[in-house]
Enzyme design. Structure first.
Site, PDB file in Angstrom:
ATOM      1  N   SER A  75       1.389  -3.321   7.071  1.00 17.71           N
ATOM      2  CA  SER A  75       2.625  -3.932   7.580  1.00 17.71           C
ATOM      3  C   SER A  75       2.790  -3.688   9.078  1.00 17.71           C
ATOM      4  CB  SER A  75       3.835  -3.350   6.844  1.00 17.71           C
ATOM      5  OG  SER A  75       3.693  -3.502   5.450  1.00 17.71           O
TER       6      SER A  75
HETATM    7  N1  SAM Z   1       2.220   0.053   2.686  1.00 16.94           N
HETATM    8  C1  SAM Z   1       0.940  -0.503   3.088  1.00 16.94           C
HETATM    9  C2  SAM Z   1       0.438   0.110   4.364  1.00 16.94           C
HETATM   10  O1  SAM Z   1       1.123   0.939   4.953  1.00 16.94           O
HETATM   11  O2  SAM Z   1      -0.687  -0.243   4.765  1.00 16.94           O
HETATM   12  C3  SAM Z   1       0.969  -1.999   3.197  1.00 16.94           C
HETATM   13  C4  SAM Z   1       1.042  -2.614   1.865  1.00 16.94           C
HETATM   14  S1  SAM Z   1       0.505  -4.284   1.690  1.00 16.94           S
HETATM   15  C5  SAM Z   1       1.684  -5.211   2.615  1.00 16.94           C
HETATM   16  C6  SAM Z   1       0.963  -4.502  -0.034  1.00 16.94           C
HETATM   17  C7  SAM Z   1       0.046  -3.796  -1.014  1.00 16.94           C
HETATM   18  O3  SAM Z   1       0.626  -3.853  -2.309  1.00 16.94           O
HETATM   19  C8  SAM Z   1      -1.343  -4.382  -1.135  1.00 16.94           C
HETATM   20  O4  SAM Z   1      -2.303  -3.425  -0.835  1.00 16.94           O
HETATM   21  C9  SAM Z   1      -1.414  -4.824  -2.611  1.00 16.94           C
HETATM   22  O5  SAM Z   1      -2.694  -4.686  -3.181  1.00 16.94           O
HETATM   23  C10 SAM Z   1      -0.418  -3.884  -3.256  1.00 16.94           C
HETATM   24  N2  SAM Z   1       0.095  -4.288  -4.563  1.00 16.94           N
HETATM   25  C11 SAM Z   1       0.466  -5.506  -5.006  1.00 16.94           C
HETATM   26  N3  SAM Z   1       0.885  -5.435  -6.280  1.00 16.94           N
HETATM   27  C12 SAM Z   1       0.780  -4.135  -6.668  1.00 16.94           C
HETATM   28  C13 SAM Z   1       1.044  -3.426  -7.867  1.00 16.94           C
HETATM   29  N4  SAM Z   1       1.523  -4.031  -8.977  1.00 16.94           N
HETATM   30  N5  SAM Z   1       0.811  -2.100  -7.896  1.00 16.94           N
HETATM   31  C14 SAM Z   1       0.319  -1.454  -6.811  1.00 16.94           C
HETATM   32  N6  SAM Z   1       0.051  -2.079  -5.647  1.00 16.94           N
HETATM   33  C15 SAM Z   1       0.276  -3.402  -5.575  1.00 16.94           C
END
Ligand code: SAM
Length: 228
Positions: A75
Site C-alpha cells: 500500500s
Molecule cells: N499490508 C500489505 C503491505 O503492507 O504490504 C499490503 C496488502 S495488499 C494491498 C492486500 C493483500 O491481501 C494481498 O497480499 C492479498 O494476497 C491479501 N489477501 C487477500 N485476501 C486475503 C485473505 N482472505 N486472507 C489473507 N490475505 C488475503
C-alpha cells in the site's frame, strides 16, 4: 580486492544514506497532511526499501502503491499512515492484520505496539508469506508473526484482538472478524467492490458495534470464505 571491497562498502553506505534522506522527505510530506506524530516516527524507523522487490528499491520512498507480484501491492505510505492513525495504536496491544503482502504495514504497527505488543498478520498467497517473513527478518521485527491462511475468517487461535486491520477490500464486514475483536477494540476495513469506503468500527465495552465511514479508497479484493 581489499580496495574493491572497501569501495563497494562505501557505495553501499552512500546508497543507504540516500534512501534514508528520501524516507525523511517522504515522511515529512505525509506529516503536512496532519498524520499523527507517533505514526510518523514509527514510519521513519521502518526501512520501506527492504519491503519492495530489489528492482523497485529506488521507488520505495515515492508515495504510491508498488507491485510485489501475484497481482498484489504494498500500500501507499500515506494509506499506511491513515490506517495506523485510525487504529489508535499504542504499546502492548495485540493486533490482527488481514493481508500481510510485503509485511511493511505490519512492521509499522510492530513499531507502534512495541516489544510488549504483538502483530499477527495473515496472508493467503504462500510465496508472499515467505516474502513478508524474509522482509520482516531483514528489518529485525520479532514481534510480528506471518501466518498462511484465509484471513476472511480472522485467526481464531490467537483471538480476541485489541485491533483488527484489513488491507484488502471486503464485500461486507466479515462476521468472524467482529467476533474476534475485543470489547473496546477498533477495526479498520475497506468495504465495497470497485470504489470502497474505509470503515472504522468500534466495539464498545458492552459489545455494541459502532460504524463510521472515513472516505473512499481503492484496495485489491479480499478473496476467501467471507470475501469475494
Ligand atoms: N499490508 C500489505 C503491505 O503492507 O504490504 C499490503 C496488502 S495488499 C494491498 C492486500 C493483500 O491481501 C494481498 O497480499 C492479498 O494476497 C491479501 N489477501 C487477500 N485476501 C486475503 C485473505 N482472505 N486472507 C489473507 N490475505 C488475503
Amino acid at each position: 580486492s581489499e580496495k574493491k571491497d572497501k569501495r563497494k562498502q562505501e557505495e553501499n553506505q552512500e546508497e543507504l544514506h540516500q534512501l534514508e534522506e528520501m524516507r525523511e522527505r517522504l515522511i515529512r510530506r505525509i506529516g503536512i497532511h496532519g498524520a499523527d506524530e507517533k505514526v510518523l516516527k514509527a514510519m521513519l524507523r521502518v526501512p520501506r526499501h527492504l519491503f519492495v522487490p530489489e528492482y523497485a528499491k529506488k521507488g520505495a520512498y515515492i508515495d504510491t502503491p508498488l507491485e510485489i507480484g501475484f497481482g498484489q501491492t504494498i500500500s501507499a505510505p500515506h494509506m499506511v499512515a491513515i490506517m495506523c492513525d485510525l487504529l489508535e495504536l499504542s504499546e502492548g496491544l495485540k493486533v490482527l492484520e488481514i493481508g500481510a503482502g510485503s509485511g511493511y504495514n505490519a512492521a509499522v504497527m510492530g513499531e507502534l505496539v512495541g516489544k510488549s505488543g504483538h502483530v499477527y498478520t495473515v496472508e493467503r498467497i504462500e510465496p508472499l508469506v515467505d516474502f513478508a517473513r524474509e522482509n520482516l527478518k531483514k528489518a529485525g521485527y520479532e514481534n510480528v508473526t506471518v501466518l498462511l491462511d484465509d484471513g476472511s475468517m480472522g485467526y481464531s487461535k490467537c483471538a480476541p484482538y485489541d485491533r483488527i486491520v484489513v488491507t484488502c477490500a471486503a464485500p461486507d464486514i466479515p462476521e468472524p472478524l467482529l467476533e474476534q475483536l475485543k470489547p473496546g477494540g477498533i477495526m479498520i476495513i475497506p468495504v465495497g467492490d470497485y470504489i470502497q469506503e474505509l470503515v472504522r468500527i468500534k466495539k464498545d465495552p458492552e459489545g455494541k458495534i459502532h460504524e463510521e465511514k472515513r472516505g473512499g479508497v481503492v484496495f485489491v479484493p479480499l478473496i476467501g470464505k467471507y470475501g469475494f
